[in-house]
Enzyme design. Structure first.
Site, mmCIF file in Angstrom:
data_model
loop_
_atom_site.group_PDB
_atom_site.id
_atom_site.type_symbol
_atom_site.label_atom_id
_atom_site.label_comp_id
_atom_site.label_asym_id
_atom_site.label_seq_id
_atom_site.Cartn_x
_atom_site.Cartn_y
_atom_site.Cartn_z
ATOM 1 N N ARG A 121 0.843 -1.042 -0.131
ATOM 2 C CA ARG A 121 -0.085 -0.021 0.187
ATOM 3 C C ARG A 121 0.890 1.289 0.056
ATOM 4 O O ARG A 121 1.989 1.135 -0.669
ATOM 5 C CB ARG A 121 -1.014 -0.115 1.127
ATOM 6 C CG ARG A 121 -0.774 -0.816 2.407
ATOM 7 C CD ARG A 121 -1.991 -1.045 3.258
ATOM 8 N NE ARG A 121 -2.548 0.363 3.724
ATOM 9 C CZ ARG A 121 -3.490 0.395 4.341
ATOM 10 N NH1 ARG A 121 -4.242 -0.837 4.714
ATOM 11 N NH2 ARG A 121 -4.083 1.464 4.758
ATOM 12 N N ALA A 177 4.958 1.204 0.896
ATOM 13 C CA ALA A 177 5.489 0.093 -0.257
ATOM 14 C C ALA A 177 5.551 0.922 -1.498
ATOM 15 O O ALA A 177 6.783 0.780 -2.193
ATOM 16 C CB ALA A 177 4.847 -1.159 -0.306
ATOM 17 N N HIS A 178 4.715 1.505 -2.194
ATOM 18 C CA HIS A 178 4.512 2.023 -3.261
ATOM 19 C C HIS A 178 5.607 3.303 -3.060
ATOM 20 O O HIS A 178 6.632 3.344 -4.260
ATOM 21 C CB HIS A 178 3.436 2.597 -3.720
ATOM 22 C CG HIS A 178 2.424 1.384 -4.415
ATOM 23 N ND1 HIS A 178 1.703 0.551 -3.693
ATOM 24 C CD2 HIS A 178 2.307 1.006 -5.507
ATOM 25 C CE1 HIS A 178 1.069 -0.541 -4.239
ATOM 26 N NE2 HIS A 178 1.396 -0.055 -5.590
ATOM 27 N N LYS A 179 5.618 4.032 -2.306
ATOM 28 C CA LYS A 179 6.448 5.127 -2.107
ATOM 29 C C LYS A 179 8.076 4.799 -2.152
ATOM 30 O O LYS A 179 8.935 5.278 -2.777
ATOM 31 C CB LYS A 179 6.131 6.208 -0.958
ATOM 32 C CG LYS A 179 6.697 7.136 -0.790
ATOM 33 C CD LYS A 179 5.984 8.020 0.247
ATOM 34 C CE LYS A 179 6.517 9.561 0.544
ATOM 35 N NZ LYS A 179 7.698 9.549 1.264
#
Ligand code: SF4
Lengths: 205, 298
Positions: free
Chosen positions: A32, A35-37
């Site tokens: 979420r 993790a994406h950042k």
């Protein structure tokens, strides 16, 4: 009805249309906001440092033809140190809209699972890559947790349990394609059709 | 009367919470199963309802939460003369903390200033408690678990609303409520149940709207005008074609319940409490009989 196993091929993705029900199998990874950042800053915009290189290589393998699930699970740790998923419903996907397209392109991701749908940038990446958006059933936490047969490993535990990257093996995880690789989005279609219906109903009286 | 004061119902409240969190009420299950039969065979809408029903069954069998978001616990308590509401409040708060420890509830109470989660579902006005003394001689407690995703699509209108052509009458109410269903799309985990309140001030209106969610799906509004409006909005809401999860389909709403309050001449509020398919409610009756305390759950 389709049954797909990761890694998923381009042909399989092109064969999916919005509205199709799919049962997903194989290894997928949760991810979420954190993790994406992280993937964007450290791997996509930046270059992995020496100590991050092993993780980067793992992700490249796992996500090539793979699937990311927008989910902050409730997990249980057993005495032997293994984990299991207790509740694993989808979380709202639109928060990842700023990152998702780049992650799809960089890792050759074939699918993203979440709820609520995503925006035009992700739809565009789905068309080019190709990839699709899978909608899980909001609230179906028990059922989805049952479909998680094994927690294989977890990366970035320092993000906390909900935000960590959990690699899981799923069996017949039920999802619906709501954005396909041909430029269609159910979310857009339903909103437009329901707006027209609403206008007609408000006209009537 | 003294017996009411010495009664400790903490464990009974824990059981009430467990039931609400893990067992979907029978009328909701029936409505979802019926709705499934009406969707196109093989459609995404049918599949979504099928998955929901399976999930409900698993949750009940394993006594685990139906949805991971166990929501805001809202208690509506009707009590006979002689009950101490202070004692009951303490018991309920304790029960909610125990239920959280036993994983029937997810820790959901976050301090709005510090961002800290209290960890046990208690906090300022959390859980929500509404007490009302009544003439009967037993205690009646209703509990709703109100999810956050659907609360985010709940809304309030101030009539007249020029954009929607909504005046201060029941036709105006119909217009704004249909707009609320359209705005929500599938985001409140449709199919949903609408609790609607007309009138009151802004606060009372929202409370009244939520209280409508306690009504069984198949009851009939005693006010024939409101009964007709409920039926009409239910049918028209489903004609919008939003469908389960917003996948498109025939089932967008499973019920519409409307209540009315007196209002100031100057204001006309319409509040819409959107409740997701996980419409979790449970109730409990406590009666004192000779030497026994009789507790019934429903
Ligand atoms: S809206 Fe309801 S079903 Fe959906 S996640 Fe929230 S509580 Fe669960």
């Amino acid at each position: 009805m389709h049954r797909l196993t990761t890694p998923i091929s381009d042909e399989e993705i092109r064969g999916l249309r919005v509205g199709d029900t799919v049962y997903l199998n194989g290894l997928i990874m949760t991810g979420r906001d954190a993790a994406h950042k992280f993937m964007i800053e450290h791997f996509i915009k930046g270059t992995p440092s020496e100590e991050e290189l092993p993780l980067y290589n793992e992700l490249k393998k796992l996500l090539d033809g793979g699937v990311i699930y927008h989910c902050g699970p409730v997990v249980k740790k057993h005495e032997d140190g293994t984990w299991s998923f207790v509740a694993a419903g989808p979380t709202t996907s639109i928060r990842e809209e700023v990152y998702q397209a780049d992650v799809i392109r960089h890792f050759n991701l074939k699918g993203v699972i979440g709820k609520g749908g995503m925006g035009p940038r992700t739809l565009q990446a789905c068309r080019e890559q190709p990839a699709v958006y899978f909608h899980a059933i909001g609230g179906a936490a028990s059922l989805i947790a049952q479909a998680v047969k094994e927690v294989v490993t977890v990366y970035k535990m320092e993000f906390g349990v909900p935000e960590a990257m959990w690699v899981i093996r799923v069996e017949d995880f039920p999802v619906v394609v709501t954005m396909d690789s041909h430029g269609n989005s159910i979310h857009q279609q339903v909103e437009e059709a329901s707006r027209a219906r609403l206008e007609a109903l408000l006209e009537a009286d | 009367m003294d017996r009411w004061r010495t009664l400790d119902l903490t464990e009974e409240f824990v059981e009430l919470v467990r039931r609400a969190a893990t067992v979907l009420p029978a009328d909701m299950r029936t409505a979802i199963a019926e709705a499934k039969g009406q969707e196109e065979p093989g459609s995404a809408a049918e599949g979504a309802l099928e998955t929901i029903l399976l999930n409900v069954k698993m949750a009940e069998e394993h006594s685990t939460p139906i949805c991971q978001d166990t929501g805001t616990p809202i208690f509506e308590i009707k009590y006979p003369y002689g009950v101490s509401t202070k004692a009951l409040s303490e018991q309920i708060r304790k029960a909610v903390a125990i239920a959280t420890q036993r994983a029937y509830l997810r820790p959901n109470a976050v301090d709005s200033v510090t961002g800290q989660n209290s960890g046990d579902n208690t906090g300022e006005d959390f859980p929500t408690l509404h007490f009302q003394e009544w003439d009967q001689d037993h205690l009646h407690v209703d509990l709703i678990l109100k999810g956050g995703g659907c609360e985010n699509v709940s809304t309030q209108y101030k009539l007249p609303d020029a954009k929607l052509g909504a005046g201060r009458d029941l036709e105006g109410v119909r217009r704004v409520v249909l707009d609320a269903v359209f705005q929500a799309q599938g985001k409140g985990c449709a199919p949903g149940v609408l609790g609607v309140a007309i009138g009151g001030d802004r606060g009372a209106s929202y409370i009244k709207a939520k209280q409508q969610l306690l009504r069984p799906l198949d009851d009939t509004n005693p006010d024939p005008q409101l009964a007709a409006l409920e039926q009409r909005i239910l049918e028209e809401g489903n004609q919008l074609g939003i469908g389960p999860m917003g996948f498109g389909g025939k089932t967008t709403l499973l019920g519409v319940k409307i209540g009315a309050l007196h209002r100031l001449p100057a204001s006309y509020f319409v509040s819409v409490a959107y409740m997701c398919w996980a419409n979790r409610r449970a109730s409990m009756d406590v009666t004192l009989r000779d030497d026994n305390v009789e507790v019934n759950y429903a």
